[in-house]
Scaffold this active site. Structure first.
Site, PDB file in Angstrom:
ATOM      1  CG  ASP A  98      -2.163   0.684   1.284  1.00  0.00           C
ATOM      2  OD1 ASP A  98      -1.860   1.583   0.021  1.00  0.00           O
ATOM      3  OD2 ASP A  98      -2.981   0.878   2.183  1.00  0.00           O
ATOM      4  CB  CYS A 140      -6.195   2.623  -2.167  1.00  0.00           C
ATOM      5  SG  CYS A 140      -4.869   3.557  -1.487  1.00  0.00           S
ATOM      6  CG  HIS A 196     -10.083   1.312   0.594  1.00  0.00           C
ATOM      7  ND1 HIS A 196      -8.445   2.279   0.188  1.00  0.00           N
ATOM      8  CD2 HIS A 196     -10.797   2.200   0.863  1.00  0.00           C
ATOM      9  CE1 HIS A 196      -9.190   3.499   0.669  1.00  0.00           C
ATOM     10  NE2 HIS A 196     -10.205   3.573   1.119  1.00  0.00           N
ATOM     11  CG  ASP A 355      -1.728   0.388  -3.163  1.00  0.00           C
ATOM     12  OD1 ASP A 355      -0.887   1.160  -3.349  1.00  0.00           O
ATOM     13  OD2 ASP A 355      -2.608   0.917  -2.236  1.00  0.00           O
ATOM     14  CG  ASN A 356      -1.347   4.382  -4.981  1.00  0.00           C
ATOM     15  OD1 ASN A 356      -2.181   4.314  -4.218  1.00  0.00           O
ATOM     16  ND2 ASN A 356      -0.437   4.665  -3.989  1.00  0.00           N
ATOM     17  CE  LYS A 373      -3.005   7.466  -1.958  1.00  0.00           C
ATOM     18  NZ  LYS A 373      -3.491   6.710  -0.246  1.00  0.00           N
TER      19      LYS A 373
END
Length: 481
Positions: A98, A140, A196, A355-356, A373
């Site tokens: 994450d 996310c 999420h 995820d990023n 991000k």
């Protein structure tokens, strides 16, 4: 003695024959996996029949021989090792980090100046396939939605930002998820960590979207120390709040908690059934809470290039972030070793991705990429990604794959390429493409462009990669700005 000697020779010959057939069968299954041929099922059934017959003959022969020669030897020869039943489909372990910065893994940092210490992730990268032209979404929720549906977030209404606490939306209920497809193919499906993707009603929860079990947080983040948000417990097991770790004496660090449950799932899994484990860590996402044992290697004033303009000394924020990265790397090591100890590693495909991009300002190093991000610059959407598996041909082991890939491609890549299933079955059309031939054989990527977003207003010049009317594209031949 002559009879005993002959009997032993006969048993040895049967064992050698049985072993030879098992090896041939294993090699045949491996080739068929890579080719993705549907004829595998019929051949597999025939091989299982032959192997089963030989096993039965061998068992009867040894049993008979044992009775005949009872008392002729003082030694008790028995097989005390575990019996590992290998399913026809590979196990899949999918690990998500994450907010991991592009330069926050050792195998990138060695040539770009980061001091991130990630030996376990590095080992998987160097002995697997590194995805160096791999893109995700800038936040996310959009990335996770695209991963689990194989579709662009614009089709899901989740392209703008993250689902927050109190939002009534969730991953659209008419979407078929990756976990549902794999479950239908016979996989045991388990989710651990961060969800999420909405939790406004029961139908939105992981256990209603194809996962047999879930433990983790449903929202975007919680404290790493005790899994609370605004002093309220944020940890759930399946569809109920989990209070086992709510007392101060029972607190367990998030990375360790999720690792512990992943280990339990692997250890207790029936090896004859294919496993899909979705391990979605919160680390190294905020809050910047790192245990001292994970910060040890960063306590000295090491030089660290986390700014493109100059070298700076490591800050307390950066030290906490790198501590979170270290806890993530330790988890990857533990999970990998558990797969080996359980005897299922040789039939496992492991994927690791972020995820990023990182948040920047110390909490994430995306050098040499521009942006962070939340942005459509490379620093926000170009991610760390790798695939490792003993099933990969030796010619691609340790290679860098520069074929264009998007996070939506994991859906068809895993369902079609790895599990041998179908995705073109009347469901909603996919945007993702099957890149298993690209990963496992080094074939050219079928993808030439990625649609990251569609905005109702014209995007700013600074933000867009290239523009065709109101469409924002990342094209294969674009030059990074």
């Amino acid at each position: 003695m002559g009879l005993v000697f002959c009997w032993l020779n006969f048993c040895t010959s049967l064992c050698m024959l049985y072993t030879t057939i098992s090896i041939v069968k294993s090699q045949y299954e491996h080739r068929q996996l890579l080719r993705g041929q549907q004829a595998f099922k019929e051949v597999d059934t025939r091989w299982q029949g032959v192997a089963g017959t030989l096993s039965h003959i061998l068992h009867k022969t040894i049993s008979s021989g044992s009775e005949t020669n009872k008392g002729s030897s003082d030694k008790d020869v028995s097989n005390t090792g575990p019996i590992i039943l290998v399913p026809s489909k590979p196990h899949i372990v999918f690990i998500v980090a994450d907010d991991l910065g592009y330069n926050d893994v050792g195998y990138h940092g060695k040539r770009m100046g980061s001091i991130a210490d990630t030996p376990a992730i590095d080992a998987l990268a160097y002995s697997g396939v590194r995805l160096e032209n791999y893109y995700v979404q800038p936040r996310c929720t959009p990335t996770r939605a695209s991963l689990l549906t194989g579709r662009y977030p614009i089709r899901l209404g989740l392209q703008v930002g993250n689902i927050d606490v109190g939002d009534s939306t969730c991953l659209p209920l008419d979407e078929t998820t990756l976990s549902e497809k794999l479950r239908d193919l016979g996989y045991a499906t388990h989710a651990v960590g961060k969800w999420h993707l909405g939790f406004s009603r029961p139908a939105c929860l992981p256990t209603r979207r194809g996962f047999e079990s879930f433990i983790g947080i449903l929202m975007g983040h919680a404290t790493h120390i005790d899994q609370t948000r605004a002093n309220i417990n944020a940890l759930f097991t399946n569809e109920s709040a989990e209070w086992s770790y709510s007392n101060e004496s029972n607190h367990i660090y998030s990375s360790e908690l999720y690792t512990q449950h992943a280990v339990n799932i692997i250890t207790n899994h029936n090896s004859s059934q294919p496993l899909f484990l979705y391990l979605s860590h919160q680390a190294p996402h905020s809050p910047m809470e790192a245990l001292r044992k994970y910060q040890t290697g960063y306590m000295l004033e090491h030089p660290d290039i986390w700014n493109a303009m100059a070298k700076k000394r490591i800050s307390s924020l950066r030290r906490d972030y790198l501590g979170l990265v270290k806890s993530l790397d330790d988890s990857v090591h533990t999970v990998t070793e558990t797969l080996k100890d359980a005897g299922i590693w040789n039939n496992t495909v492991l994927v690791f991705t972020s995820d990023n991009g990182g948040r920047g300002s110390g909490a994430g190093n995306n050098w040499p990429l521009r942006g962070r991000k939340g942005a459509l610059f490379e620093g926000g959407i170009k991610a760390v990604g790798l695939v490792n598996s003993p099933l990969l041909p030796t010619r691609v082991v340790g290679t860098i794959q520069n074929g264009l890939m998007h996070v939506s491609d994991w859906f068809p890549t895993l369902v079609e390429g790895v599990a041998g299933g179908k995705t073109r079955d009347g469901r909603l059309p996919l945007d993702g493409m099957n890149l298993w031939p690209t990963i496992s054989k080094g074939s050219l990527s079928p993808r030439s462009e990625i649609l990251h977003n569609i905005k109702t207003q014209t995007p700013s010049t600074k933000e867009r990669k290239s523009k065709r009317e109101s469409w924002e594209y990342l094209r294969k031949d674009c030059i990074t700005v």
